[in-house]
Write a protein that holds these residues in place. Structure first.
Motif, PDB file in Angstrom:
ATOM      1  N   LYS A  62       0.883  -1.158   0.000  1.00 27.48           N
ATOM      2  CA  LYS A  62       0.000   0.000   0.000  1.00 27.48           C
ATOM      3  C   LYS A  62       0.920   1.207   0.000  1.00 27.48           C
ATOM      4  N   SER A  63       0.416   2.339  -0.484  1.00 27.71           N
ATOM      5  CA  SER A  63       1.313   3.494  -0.475  1.00 27.71           C
ATOM      6  C   SER A  63       0.679   4.668   0.258  1.00 27.71           C
ATOM      7  N   THR A  64       1.542   5.545   0.724  1.00 29.05           N
ATOM      8  CA  THR A  64       1.080   6.717   1.465  1.00 29.05           C
ATOM      9  C   THR A  64       1.579   7.991   0.788  1.00 29.05           C
ATOM     10  N   PRO A  65       0.733   9.022   0.744  1.00 28.28           N
ATOM     11  CA  PRO A  65       1.243  10.312   0.266  1.00 28.28           C
ATOM     12  C   PRO A  65       2.240  10.875   1.276  1.00 28.28           C
ATOM     13  N   LEU A  66       3.041  11.765   0.790  1.00 23.94           N
ATOM     14  CA  LEU A  66       4.114  12.336   1.603  1.00 23.94           C
ATOM     15  C   LEU A  66       3.598  12.950   2.917  1.00 23.94           C
ATOM     16  N   THR A  67       2.429  13.601   2.836  1.00 28.40           N
ATOM     17  CA  THR A  67       1.843  14.274   4.014  1.00 28.40           C
ATOM     18  C   THR A  67       1.796  13.377   5.251  1.00 28.40           C
ATOM     19  N   PHE A  68       1.491  12.104   5.030  1.00 25.97           N
ATOM     20  CA  PHE A  68       1.312  11.214   6.193  1.00 25.97           C
ATOM     21  C   PHE A  68       2.504  10.277   6.397  1.00 25.97           C
ATOM     22  N   LEU A  69       3.564  10.509   5.603  1.00 25.42           N
ATOM     23  CA  LEU A  69       4.675   9.554   5.640  1.00 25.42           C
ATOM     24  C   LEU A  69       5.292   9.428   7.034  1.00 25.42           C
ATOM     25  N   ARG A  70       5.630  10.574   7.628  1.00 24.43           N
ATOM     26  CA  ARG A  70       6.360  10.530   8.900  1.00 24.43           C
ATOM     27  C   ARG A  70       5.574   9.749   9.962  1.00 24.43           C
ATOM     28  N   GLN A  71       4.285  10.058  10.048  1.00 23.60           N
ATOM     29  CA  GLN A  71       3.449   9.370  11.052  1.00 23.60           C
ATOM     30  C   GLN A  71       3.330   7.876  10.733  1.00 23.60           C
ATOM     31  N   ARG A  72       3.219   7.566   9.436  1.00 22.02           N
ATOM     32  CA  ARG A  72       3.008   6.157   9.070  1.00 22.02           C
ATOM     33  C   ARG A  72       4.275   5.315   9.174  1.00 22.02           C
ATOM     34  N   ILE A  73       5.424   5.980   9.167  1.00 23.22           N
ATOM     35  CA  ILE A  73       6.647   5.197   9.414  1.00 23.22           C
ATOM     36  C   ILE A  73       6.564   4.628  10.839  1.00 23.22           C
ATOM     37  N   ASP A  74       5.990   5.386  11.753  1.00 25.01           N
ATOM     38  CA  ASP A  74       5.833   4.891  13.131  1.00 25.01           C
ATOM     39  C   ASP A  74       4.642   3.949  13.277  1.00 25.01           C
ATOM     40  N   ASP A  75       3.505   4.376  12.746  1.00 23.33           N
ATOM     41  CA  ASP A  75       2.267   3.615  12.981  1.00 23.33           C
ATOM     42  C   ASP A  75       2.069   2.475  11.995  1.00 23.33           C
ATOM     43  N   GLY A  76       2.708   2.582  10.846  1.00 23.62           N
ATOM     44  CA  GLY A  76       2.467   1.609   9.792  1.00 23.62           C
ATOM     45  C   GLY A  76       1.118   1.853   9.125  1.00 23.62           C
ATOM     46  N   ILE A  77       0.799   0.984   8.183  1.00 22.82           N
ATOM     47  CA  ILE A  77      -0.506   1.027   7.512  1.00 22.82           C
ATOM     48  C   ILE A  77      -1.188  -0.303   7.806  1.00 22.82           C
ATOM     49  N   GLY A  78      -2.481  -0.246   8.029  1.00 26.67           N
ATOM     50  CA  GLY A  78      -3.232  -1.462   8.385  1.00 26.67           C
ATOM     51  C   GLY A  78      -3.359  -2.425   7.207  1.00 26.67           C
ATOM     52  N   LEU A  79      -3.338  -3.689   7.536  1.00 22.79           N
ATOM     53  CA  LEU A  79      -3.558  -4.724   6.510  1.00 22.79           C
ATOM     54  C   LEU A  79      -4.368  -5.844   7.138  1.00 22.79           C
ATOM     55  N   THR A  80      -5.354  -6.340   6.398  1.00 21.18           N
ATOM     56  CA  THR A  80      -6.123  -7.471   6.910  1.00 21.18           C
ATOM     57  C   THR A  80      -5.237  -8.706   7.028  1.00 21.18           C
ATOM     58  N   LYS A  81      -5.407  -9.415   8.132  1.00 21.53           N
ATOM     59  CA  LYS A  81      -4.609 -10.633   8.341  1.00 21.53           C
ATOM     60  C   LYS A  81      -4.836 -11.653   7.225  1.00 21.53           C
ATOM     61  N   ALA A  82      -5.970 -11.540   6.542  1.00 23.51           N
ATOM     62  CA  ALA A  82      -6.320 -12.518   5.506  1.00 23.51           C
ATOM     63  C   ALA A  82      -5.292 -12.550   4.373  1.00 23.51           C
ATOM     64  N   MET A  83      -4.545 -11.425   4.193  1.00 26.82           N
ATOM     65  CA  MET A  83      -3.622 -11.398   3.045  1.00 26.82           C
ATOM     66  C   MET A  83      -2.521 -12.450   3.162  1.00 26.82           C
ATOM     67  N   GLN A  84      -2.218 -12.911   4.366  1.00 25.81           N
ATOM     68  CA  GLN A  84      -1.210 -13.971   4.484  1.00 25.81           C
ATOM     69  C   GLN A  84      -1.830 -15.355   4.252  1.00 25.81           C
ATOM     70  N   ALA A  85      -3.120 -15.369   3.911  1.00 26.95           N
ATOM     71  CA  ALA A  85      -3.761 -16.630   3.530  1.00 26.95           C
ATOM     72  C   ALA A  85      -4.108 -16.615   2.042  1.00 26.95           C
ATOM     73  N   MET A  86      -3.656 -15.591   1.332  1.00 31.45           N
ATOM     74  CA  MET A  86      -4.023 -15.448  -0.086  1.00 31.45           C
ATOM     75  C   MET A  86      -2.937 -16.034  -0.980  1.00 31.45           C
ATOM     76  N   ASN A  87      -3.331 -16.759  -2.008  1.00 31.03           N
ATOM     77  CA  ASN A  87      -2.315 -17.347  -2.886  1.00 31.03           C
ATOM     78  C   ASN A  87      -2.094 -16.471  -4.120  1.00 31.03           C
ATOM     79  N   MET A  88      -1.245 -16.935  -5.014  1.00 28.33           N
ATOM     80  CA  MET A  88      -0.873 -16.129  -6.179  1.00 28.33           C
ATOM     81  C   MET A  88      -1.990 -16.024  -7.215  1.00 28.33           C
ATOM     82  N   LEU A  89      -3.130 -16.664  -6.955  1.00 26.15           N
ATOM     83  CA  LEU A  89      -4.299 -16.493  -7.816  1.00 26.15           C
ATOM     84  C   LEU A  89      -5.357 -15.641  -7.112  1.00 26.15           C
ATOM     85  N   ASP A  90      -4.983 -14.995  -6.021  1.00 24.57           N
ATOM     86  CA  ASP A  90      -5.916 -14.228  -5.184  1.00 24.57           C
ATOM     87  C   ASP A  90      -7.052 -15.089  -4.644  1.00 24.57           C
TER      88      ASP A  90
END
Ligand code: GLU
Ligand code: MG
Length: 465
Positions: A47-75
């Motif tokens: 996922k990408s972040t605009p520059l405006t929120f970069l500094r904060q997101r380096i600390d907080d990260g960006i949310g991701l659903t846990k399900a993505m680690q159960a997804m295969n290369m065919l989605d």
């Protein structure tokens, strides 16, 4: 790579911190910064972040659903407990990996760790898995330098939408240099701009096949580099109207694409290559032999991490220089582990070994982490690799191979997954959640591809890795 001439000592340059990275992004006119992770299917997403929120997101990260680690290369979503619509982790970038992307306008990227909300590593985070293996090696007294030595096929799309190699050039032939010169020039520039130092370049055996190895780095950086390398090759090709496939066997009748892992072991100060012993016939230390023996011992299972796609097993055939047997040998390009000859100018520094049974459809954090866990197990158990293969191991009789302890690899992803599931050392290293999710994702891939034909397989592997 023909050898690793190394100064493994960590660079004295300190990695940039969050503030410095934010400032660099501003100065470079970056608009969006990609937070990149590589999933259990080996696909790099983010996922990408605009520059405006970069500094904060380096600390907080960006949310991701846990399900993505159960997804295969065919989605397709594999059934894994706790990896459904409910639950989130944070993609928290490592500022040390920050790179302005030379191939995309106003874009930069960092690779991330998958963290829980309290900042601890999520159990299914591949990058944290590699960090754990690096720490275990450090505790055992050594550090690891590595590089993924990548081959890829350069192709164009024909009028009917099929992929065709850009040339019919011979191995290392100058006609291959000619045809791809402009693309390669841009690729070298883009890699160097991101600190991925080019080691060599040559047109490889297969039609349209290229090999452009970069320099080694400490293990974590080596896996990060493989992520940036794959991105760069595909993107630079795309900008030239071309398609670069890093898939293991994108053209079934051509040479396959390896991502051989070169590795060497160093004392914890990075001063001395502890894989080297001048007195030994092949210049390897006891530690080196134990580590190699561990890899060979676990290889039938480790393959599920280093050659993890359905298409991987089309590549691993005898006599294709990809390796197909659990053998090792000096300068033997049919052995699973090749020990390259050393440089006259620096025998110690250039000592390394190469795992040939590795391709770019892997998640590099899982592949390299698995290699370290296997090698370390060999060190702990003081395993020895047996006699070296001095010829193509396919040439030995069954009886000779049995006597030397050389086994044919599993011939399908499914068999390799069975071996991984039964391998208590690798499964313990992965941990229950990552291990279970990985197997579920890969089993689903196997089930989906084995129902389909080869065109489906090629189409879905060609451009994802
Ligand atoms: N293309 C071969 C492979 O599939 C490797 C050839 C070589 O560089 O030795 O791994
Ligand atoms: Mg090659």
């Amino acid at each position: 790579m023909k050898g690793q001439r190394m100064a493994a000592k960590q660079s004295t340059m300190t990695a940039p911190d969050a503030d410095q990275v934010t400032q660099r992004a501003e100065e470079a006119g970056v608009r969006l910064v990609r937070f990149l992770y590589t999933d259990n299917g080996g696909v790099t997403r983010g996922k990408s972040t605009p520059l405006t929120f970069l500094r904060q997101r380096i600390d907080d990260g960006i949310g991701l659903t846990k399900a993505m680690q159960a997804m295969n290369m065919l989605d397709q979503l594999a059934p894994v407990d706790g990896m459904g619509p409910v639950g989130e982790i944070r993609l928290v970038p490592d500022p040390a990996t920050f790179r302005v992307l030379p191939y995309a306008p106003h874009a930069a990227a960092m690779t991330v760790d998958m963290l829980n909300h309290d900042g601890s590593p999520w159990e299914a985070c591949p990058r944290s898995f590699l960090k754990r293996q690096i720490a275990a090696c450090a505790e055992a007294g050594f550090g690891v330098q590595a590089v993924f030595e990548v081959e890829f096929s350069l192709a164009q799309k024909t009028a009917d939408g099929a992929f065709a190699p850009v040339d019919e050039s011979l191995c290392f032939a100058t006609t291959g240099f000619t045809i791809s010169a402009r693309f390669i020039d841009d690729l070298v520039e883009a890699l160097e701009a991101q600190g991925l130092e080019v080691d060599q370049y040559y047109p490889e055996l297969g039609h349209g096949q290229q090999e452009l190895p970069i320099r080694h780095a400490p293990a974590l950086a080596a896996a990060d580099r493989q992520v940036f390398y794959r991105e760069t090759v595909r993107n630079v090709a795309y900008n030239h109207g071309l398609w670069a496939s890093l898939a293991p066997k994108p053209f079934p009748n051509e040479a396959g694409n390896g991502a051989h892992i070169h590795f060497s072991l160093w004392d914890n100060d990075g001063e001395r290559n502890v894989m080297y012993d001048a007195a030994n016939e092949y210049g390897l230390s006891k530690l080196g032999y134990h580590f190699i023996a561990g890899i060979l011992d676990h290889l039938p299972a480790l393959l599920a991490l280093t050659c993890p796609s359905y298409n991987s097993y089309r590549r691993l055939q005898p006599h294709f220089w990809s390796s197909a047997f659990t053998a090792w040998g000096p300068d033997n390009r049919e052995a699973a582990v090749r020990v390259p000859s050393k440089f006259k100018s620096d025998p110690s520094g250039s000592t390394n070994a190469e795992l040939k049974a590795s391709d770019s459809s892997s998640n590099p954090y899982l592949a390299l982490g698995g290699l370290l866990a296997a090698g370390l197990d060999g060190v702990r158990r003081k395993l020895l690799p047996g006699k070296p293969a001095l010829v193509d191991p396919a040439i030995y009789s069954e009886a000779e191979r049995a006597e030397m302890g050389i086994k044919r690899y599993p011939t399908t992803l499914n068999e390799a997954l069975d071996n991984l599931e039964a391998d208590t050392v690798l499964m313990a290293a992965l941990g229950p959640l990552l291990g279970q999710a990985y197997l579920a994702v890969k089993r689903l891939e196997w089930a989906s591809f084995s129902k389909e034909d080869i065109d489906f397989e090629i189409k879905h592997h060609f451009w994802k890795f």
